[in-house]
Enzyme design. Structure first.
Site, PDB file in Angstrom:
ATOM      1  N   CYS A   1      -1.668   9.058   2.399  1.00  0.00           N
ATOM      2  CA  CYS A   1      -1.469   8.621   1.014  1.00  0.00           C
ATOM      3  C   CYS A   1      -2.715   8.810   0.161  1.00  0.00           C
ATOM      4  O   CYS A   1      -2.621   8.979  -1.055  1.00  0.00           O
ATOM      5  CB  CYS A   1      -1.032   7.161   0.992  1.00  0.00           C
ATOM      6  SG  CYS A   1      -2.115   6.051   1.917  1.00  0.00           S
TER       7      CYS A   1
ATOM      8  N   GLU B   1       0.889  -1.174   0.000  1.00  0.00           N
ATOM      9  CA  GLU B   1       0.000   0.000   0.000  1.00  0.00           C
ATOM     10  C   GLU B   1       0.915   1.209   0.000  1.00  0.00           C
ATOM     11  O   GLU B   1       1.555   1.512   1.004  1.00  0.00           O
ATOM     12  CB  GLU B   1      -0.920  -0.036   1.225  1.00  0.00           C
ATOM     13  CG  GLU B   1      -2.169   0.827   1.058  1.00  0.00           C
ATOM     14  CD  GLU B   1      -1.958   2.238   1.552  1.00  0.00           C
ATOM     15  OE1 GLU B   1      -1.653   3.112   0.697  1.00  0.00           O
ATOM     16  OE2 GLU B   1      -2.094   2.473   2.748  1.00  0.00           O
TER      17      GLU B   1
END
Length: 492
Positions: A299, A265
């Site tokens: 993110c 991720e």
């Protein structure tokens, strides 16, 4: 401009230990961890080296191979229940530690930083009790006989879980809970900038659950050899990593030597797209608050605002006004929304990117200033940005928003897809069907349509392109930690 502490800091337990093979232990060395709101040393964390990492891997291997952990889902569910109760009972300690070490605003700890991640553990305990690890495929006739076939799902094995600093509780529990539910054993490595928070999770596991020794091991380390060891060791079956795309590439390459299963991720440069029929007031506010959430250190934050060219100036003015209302402040104060960046190093990186953008021709509408003491940065808005420039392409990880004009839906989609990343995004339109159609054309793993909330324990999260591989949370998050085994027998 300065930020003053507005609340007295509570007494924190900063004397934390590694968790290795069921024992809370120290290390030969320690390293300092700092409070990003003041720059002062908060405490010292055990600096695990190769020897401690080797012991943790060996413990996880033994626990997987020699205990019933991987084959007893009922026991695993009970242990997850225990962990959830321990987290809830100790949530205030985790909250204060997260404010002090991660610089998370107290407001955010009541949601994504602390309270919400606890529900991931509860979710997987409940999911596990109803999940079938077996799928019947029916009979097949071949060579004059009938063959009954089925698939069983087994734990992937020993997992190395490596997390980032920005949301340490969320990232740790989004890996631990499904890995444990699946029957894996885990070596969890804390981010070097936020070790105490993750070590506190390890202590709760050791002191308040029946999880067997070796099933969970928790390390903090500033040793550059420990990460590579976890990603290359032959006794590690799977690596799950959250962090930068650059580091993810190295991990993927390292893990290939032993052909490990890899979950990544990684970074994002998500676009918020405003279509020409949208009510601009709400997204102008959301764009400002999103970029300031945890000082832009997320993110999935929408860092590119893609707007109709005809309304560009109007929207920029509205976003700038909203940003003007968000002031850096002491994260411990209950009304602070914008806290500090994690370190001086990170703030210097953000500031340098903003300065380079301006030197390359971007217009600094507001912000672009360091604020002391601590590592604060003012909310920053840039226009006249080249869509192919560094500031529009690279992840900043700070409170910096760029505005890019578009000339219709097709152009907006083109601009949004002009990125190596594809983690998340948002679109606003008065016509939901039109908004969904645009969202479907943008290569990203999650999308908010007109403010919809996609992030929850039961929804898969992950990216397209160089934003990662695989999905966390939801049933998909559990299945990342499973392997499928196919069986067949001859029917008498």
């Amino acid at each position: 401009m300065t930020v003053e502490a507005t609340t007295a800091a509570p007494a924190l337990n900063t004397d934390r230990r590694l968790l290795i093979d069921g024992e809370l232990v120290g290390a030969e060395r320690t390293y300092p961890t700092s409070n990003p709101a003041t720059g002062a040393v908060l405490g010292h964390a055990p600096d695990a080296g190769v020897a401690e990492a080797e012991r943790a891997i060996a413990a996880a291997r033994r626990a997987f191979d020699e205990t019933t952990w991987a084959t007893d889902p009922g026991f695993r569910a009970d242990c997850l229940d225990q962990l959830y109760r321990a987290l809830v009972e100790n949530v205030e300690e985790l909250r204060e530690l997260t404010i002090a070490e991660a610089g998370a605003a107290r407001l955010l700890t009541e949601r994504a930083q602390v309270d919400a991640p606890l529900e991931i553990v509860k979710h997987y305990a409940e999911l596990l009790r109803g999940y079938s690890f077996r799928e019947e495929l029916g009979e097949l006739e071949s060579r004059g006989a009938k063959h009954r076939r089925w698939v069983e799902k087994e734990a992937a094995g020993v997992v190395a879980a490596i997390i980032a600093y920005n949301y340490p509780n969320q990232l740790a529990l989004a890996k631990l809970a499904p890995a444990l539910a699946a029957g894996c054993t885990v070596v969890l490595k804390a981010a070097p900038d936020t070790p105490l928070i993750t070590l506190a999770l390890g202590e709760l596991i050791a002191n308040h659950t029946d999880i067997p020794a070796g099933v969970v091991n928790v390390l903090s380390s500033d040793d550059p050899e420990v990460g590579p060891l976890l990603t290359t060791h032959p006794d590690v079956d799977m690596v799950t990593f959250t962090g930068s795309t650059a580091t993810g590439r190295r991990i993927m390459a390292a893990a290939s030597e032993t052909v490990k299963k890899v979950f990544l991720e990684l970074g994002g440069k998500s676009a918020m797209v405003l279509l020409d029929d949208a009510d601009f007031a709400m997204p102008a506010m959301m764009a400002a608050f999103m970029i300031c959430s945890h000082a832009g250190q997320g993110c999935a934050i929408t860092t590119r605002l893609v707007v109709p060219r005809a309304e560009h100036d109007e929207i920029v003015a509205a976003v700038a006004q909203n940003l003007a209302n968000i002031k850096p402040g002491d994260p411990a104060h209950p009304h602070t929304y914008l806290g500090p960046l994690i370190s001086e190093r990170q703030r210097d990186k953000v500031h340098a990117m903003v300065q380079r953008a301006v030197a390359d021709g971007a217009t600094l509408v507001t912000g672009g200033e360091k604020v002391d003491p601590g590592w604060f940065y003012t909310p920053t808005l840039l226009t006249n940005v080249d869509p192919d420039s560094e500031i529009a392409q690279e992840e900043v990880f700070g409170p910096v928003l760029v505005v890019l004009p578009h000339d219709g839906d097709d152009d907006a989609v083109r601009i949004a897809n002009n990125s190596i990343y594809g983690l998340a995004g948002a679109v606003y339109s008065a016509d939901e069907e039109r908004a969904v159609a645009v969202a479907r054309r943008i290569r990203a793993g999650a999308f908010s349509v007109n403010g919809g909330l996609y992030f929850a324990p039961d929804t898969p999260f992950g990216g397209f392109k160089q934003s990662g591989i695989g999905r966390e949370m939801g049933t998909a998050g559990l299945e990342e930690f499973l392997e499928s085994k196919t069986f067949a027998t001859v029917v008498p």
